[in-house]
Write a protein that holds these residues in place. Sequence first.
Motif, PDB file in Angstrom:
ATOM      1  N   VAL A 102      61.101  78.438  46.100  1.00  0.00           N
ATOM      2  CA  VAL A 102      62.345  78.184  45.370  1.00  0.00           C
ATOM      3  C   VAL A 102      63.536  78.715  46.165  1.00  0.00           C
ATOM      4  O   VAL A 102      64.611  78.091  46.195  1.00  0.00           O
ATOM      5  CB  VAL A 102      62.280  78.832  43.964  1.00  0.00           C
ATOM      6  N   ILE A 103      63.342  79.836  46.837  1.00  0.00           N
ATOM      7  CA  ILE A 103      64.413  80.375  47.685  1.00  0.00           C
ATOM      8  C   ILE A 103      64.721  79.413  48.830  1.00  0.00           C
ATOM      9  O   ILE A 103      65.890  79.172  49.188  1.00  0.00           O
ATOM     10  CB  ILE A 103      64.021  81.767  48.206  1.00  0.00           C
ATOM     11  N   LEU A 104      63.658  78.833  49.420  1.00  0.00           N
ATOM     12  CA  LEU A 104      63.867  77.874  50.513  1.00  0.00           C
ATOM     13  C   LEU A 104      64.582  76.617  50.028  1.00  0.00           C
ATOM     14  O   LEU A 104      65.493  76.115  50.707  1.00  0.00           O
ATOM     15  CB  LEU A 104      62.519  77.518  51.139  1.00  0.00           C
ATOM     16  N   SER A 105      64.196  76.126  48.869  1.00  0.00           N
ATOM     17  CA  SER A 105      64.865  74.932  48.337  1.00  0.00           C
ATOM     18  C   SER A 105      66.303  75.226  47.930  1.00  0.00           C
ATOM     19  O   SER A 105      67.157  74.332  47.975  1.00  0.00           O
ATOM     20  CB  SER A 105      64.081  74.379  47.147  1.00  0.00           C
ATOM     21  N   SER A 106      66.584  76.464  47.558  1.00  0.00           N
ATOM     22  CA  SER A 106      67.977  76.827  47.253  1.00  0.00           C
ATOM     23  C   SER A 106      68.826  76.835  48.517  1.00  0.00           C
ATOM     24  O   SER A 106      70.012  76.470  48.488  1.00  0.00           O
ATOM     25  CB  SER A 106      68.019  78.208  46.581  1.00  0.00           C
ATOM     26  N   CYS A 107      68.232  77.236  49.631  1.00  0.00           N
ATOM     27  CA  CYS A 107      68.980  77.185  50.905  1.00  0.00           C
ATOM     28  C   CYS A 107      69.240  75.750  51.340  1.00  0.00           C
ATOM     29  O   CYS A 107      70.237  75.467  52.020  1.00  0.00           O
ATOM     30  CB  CYS A 107      68.201  77.929  51.986  1.00  0.00           C
ATOM     31  N   ALA A 108      68.347  74.826  50.937  1.00  0.00           N
ATOM     32  CA  ALA A 108      68.529  73.423  51.319  1.00  0.00           C
ATOM     33  C   ALA A 108      69.715  72.782  50.610  1.00  0.00           C
ATOM     34  O   ALA A 108      70.142  71.693  51.016  1.00  0.00           O
ATOM     35  CB  ALA A 108      67.262  72.637  51.026  1.00  0.00           C
TER      36      ALA A 108
END
Length: 251
Positions: free
Chosen positions: A186-192
């Motif tokens: 979820v953290i990675l998708s938030s950076c996207a």
Amino acid sequence: MSTVGEFDADFYQSNYTIDNQEQGYDDADVYGNPYGVREQPNSAAFVPPEMIASSSYMGQVFQPTYNSDYYSQPTYADSFDEEPPLLEELGINFDHIWQKTLTVLNPLKPADGSIMNETDLTGPILFCIALGATLLLAGKVQFGYVYGMSAIGCLGIHALLNLMSTSGVSYGCVASVLGYCLLPMVILSSCAIFFSLQGTIGTIAALIIIGWCSLSAAKIFSSALTMEGQQLLVAYPCALLYGLFALLTIF
């Protein structure tokens, strides 16, 4: 020839007087009162002894007695105090959710097997919704892929862990652990949302997140199922599953 008046006088003449009537009553008493006034029988002689014994009851008929000790303290009054909270009955424990989240965010923290071996799906559902929401903000409608891969991945990991462990594990426990370990994704998708991950930096960040998720899941499984020395073997299939989520996030 007698007149009508004389005839009536002769007709209505009688020797019956009041004195004779009183004498008749006296004679009847002398001979045992065969035709006189009958004496009233003694009603007490015909009363059953059961009614005489129960005549001492001074209460009212058809009126129930009132027991103040019984009605003053109802038996169901204390049952509400003994019932557990509603969230606990639904299986929602915020303390356990917070501890599991901290265990996932800190890979070096040892996992508590008693807490992790629970079918808590509140956190995993929230993290799946958060992953879909962040992908939606990045312009990718991927809710179906997120739920589909999660269900199929949990089935595969569940079958694999039952073959590798001696105690066995339930499907709910597998879904709970894999769902909590989805938090770094979820953290990675938030950076996207803010910048593109299609490059060297995005690839390196995706590999780090995949290793983070898979190692956290393997740590929890090995602690909950007492699988000593098998953490890397469990981490490999988990890395394949989280790699699919990373591909959804990057591309």
